[in-house]
Design a protein around this motif. Structure first.
Motif, PDB file in Angstrom:
ATOM      1  N   ASP A 381      22.780  97.044  58.366  1.00  0.00           N
ATOM      2  CA  ASP A 381      22.681  96.636  57.403  1.00  0.00           C
ATOM      3  C   ASP A 381      24.340  97.013  56.508  1.00  0.00           C
ATOM      4  OD1 ASP A 381      22.807  97.023  55.052  1.00  0.00           O
ATOM      5  OD2 ASP A 381      20.930  97.748  55.209  1.00  0.00           O
ATOM      6  N   ARG A 428      27.385  94.047  50.771  1.00  0.00           N
ATOM      7  CA  ARG A 428      25.883  94.733  51.756  1.00  0.00           C
ATOM      8  C   ARG A 428      25.521  92.994  52.570  1.00  0.00           C
ATOM      9  NH1 ARG A 428      21.223  98.081  49.829  1.00  0.00           N
ATOM     10  NH2 ARG A 428      20.558  99.212  52.131  1.00  0.00           N
ATOM     11  N   ALA A 430      23.086  92.866  55.183  1.00  0.00           N
ATOM     12  CA  ALA A 430      21.987  93.470  56.043  1.00  0.00           C
ATOM     13  C   ALA A 430      21.021  92.098  56.600  1.00  0.00           C
ATOM     14  CB  ALA A 430      20.664  93.447  55.276  1.00  0.00           C
TER      15      ALA A 430
END
Length: 486
Positions: A381, A428, A430
């Motif tokens: 992540d 981001r 993940a």
């Protein structure tokens, strides 16, 4: 295999076999973030660009008035067979088949773009990956090249003269018309929101209520970039909150911390924001029972983290300084994982023309072999926030940051001496056993891995590596460097 090829292949599949042999997952159009318990591939990115006066996705009620509202394509939902079962447990085939045909037609309509619409972007992508992923030191780095492309395209619409030309040069275009055609085709080919795969692109403009703007420019942005425009009191808590809420809504809450830091000064003439939100499932999921702790060699020392394991037939790729494997997302592209050879750094790979060519090849590569790949990769992540200004200047975009030479007359002729003073990009990504979730926003205020000798290879990502998440059409949605998998 690109999504349109896969859809063409479905033309020759007996749908009855789908019910018998390949039950699709339950429809989950609104998935929870990973940290709330869902296992998925998730990614998000966003840019906010603030354009400031130089001194000397739905309607927003009561906070800003809409001047132009984009209309998104309507897509037929993926037909989850569990919704078509009769009371005796048998499949209502006629109803399912009709909805399946509608879904397939909807998918193909999005992918039906002019031939060569995505050509000429290699120079921009190479420059962006090197500029925004290099010199990471010991930290993770992540960005969305496609998200930055759309932010720059919108900025080109707001500018004129050499300010616009510098952006066109970086994106590989001679005229704004060819950029518009490519941007619209790219947007549609990479947009998907059918309940099976989420790949949502969004754009907005936030305008100072004390300034008059050129309506035709706002209309062009709504048509080409699907950008909605809102006008309100710059510097007010209400408008800041509206922008933050829009960013969070468009990125599934993945970038809440970064979005919470976004604010606009009273002197801001205009801010533009672009986002990408991606969520998909692996075509072949990892078995959670095989996930186990192991050692990852970070630049700062060894750490223990959870590694996922699989063994399956796959293509294995190599170059003079790297090896690579791709893991496909159901109807949604590929996560490419590129491992530098022992003694080779990630920065060396980014500077290596061969490695960069592979990253942008989408698997069209001579040095590959189909064999059993024993894949071991950490769950990760990773997130990052970039100030784009210095990087964009290094890539040749300078005028928009200098109020003495910038040209924003296509946006407004009511004021002069306008420049970009803020360009923030947050991303981001993940990854876990079931898939990938990712988001991004961009905000602007104004040693020779040879061919494996056997038919089986171990591919273990236990040291810093590069990744590239491509769309079904091979565009680089997200890219990053994993130095710390946690």
């Amino acid at each position: 295999m690109k999504a349109d090829d896969l859809l063409d292949g479905l033309e020759h599949i007996d749908p009855q076999l789908v019910h018998q042999a390949d039950k699709p997952p339950q429809k989950t159009p609104h998935r929870r973030p990973l940290w709330m318990g869902l296992t998925a591939v998730a990614a998000a990115a966003a840019i906010v660009i603030g354009i400031v006066l130089w001194p000397g996705g739905g309607p927003l009620t009561g906070q800003a008035s809409a001047l132009a509202v984009a209309e998104y394509p309507e897509m037929a939902p993926y037909p989850n067979e569990m919704d078509y079962l009769n009371s005796d447990g048998t499949l209502d085939f006629d109803r399912w088949s009709a909805d399946h045909d509608a879904w397939r037609a909807s998918q193909k309509a999005q992918l039906n773009q002019p031939e060569g619409y995505d050509s000429g972007l290699e120079g921009y992508y190479t420059a962006a990956l090197r500029q925004f992923l290099g010199d990471g030191g010991t930290e993770n780095k992540v960005c969305s090249p496609l998200n930055i492309y759309f932010a720059l395209g919108m900025l080109a619409e707001l500018t004129g003269g050499s300010s616009r030309q510098q952006i066109l040069d970086l994106l590989g275009h001679d005229t704004i018309d060819t950029l518009r055609a490519q941007a619209k085709a790219l947007w549609n080919a990479n947009y998907n929101d059918d309940g099976m795969l989420t790949s949502v692109l969004a754009s907005s403009l936030w305008l100072n209520e004390d300034i008059t703007f050129v309506q035709s420019t706002l209309d062009t942005l709504a048509d080409t970039y699907y950008a909605s425009s809102y006008q309100g009191e710059m510097g007010s808590a209400q408008l800041d909150q509206a922008l933050r809420a829009w960013l969070n809504d468009q990125t599934g809450g993945l970038l809440e911390e970064a979005a919470g830091q976004v604010s606009l000064d009273p002197e801001t003439a205009l801010a533009l924001a672009t986002t990408v939100y991606y969520q998909g499932r692996w075509s072949q999921e990892f078995n959670p029972a095989n996930t186990a702790p192991d050692v990852f060699h970070t630049p700062e020392g060894d750490v223990t983290c959870d590694f996922m394991h699989s063994s399956s037939s796959n293509n294995y790729y190599w170059g003079d300084q790297f090896s690579a494997v791709g893991k496909s997302v159901l109807y949604g592209g590929t996560l490419w994982m590129v491992l530098p050879d022992e003694g080779v750094s990630v920065d060396q790979l980014l500077a290596d023309p061969e490695a960069m060519e592979f990253l942008l090849s989408d698997g069209e590569w001579d040095n590959q072999k189909y064999l059993i790949v024993n894949l071991s990769m950490p769950k990760f992540d990773v997130s990052g926030q970039l100030d784009l200004i210095q990087g964009l200047q290094a890539m040749g975009i300078t005028d928009v940051f200098d109020p003495a030479v910038s040209d924003f007359t296509p946006m407004t002729e009511a004021v002069e001496d306008i420049s970009v003073t803020q360009a923030t990009h947050a991303s981001r990504v993940a990854v876990d056993e079931e898939g990938v979730t990712a988001a991004a926003f961009t905000a602007m205020a104004m040693g020779g891995s040879g061919m494996p000798p056997e038919d089986e290879v171990d591919f273990t990502l236990d040291r810093p590596f590069l990744f590239l998440l491509t769309s079904s059409q091979g565009q680089p949605l997200f890219a990053g460097v994993v130095n710390q998998p946690g």
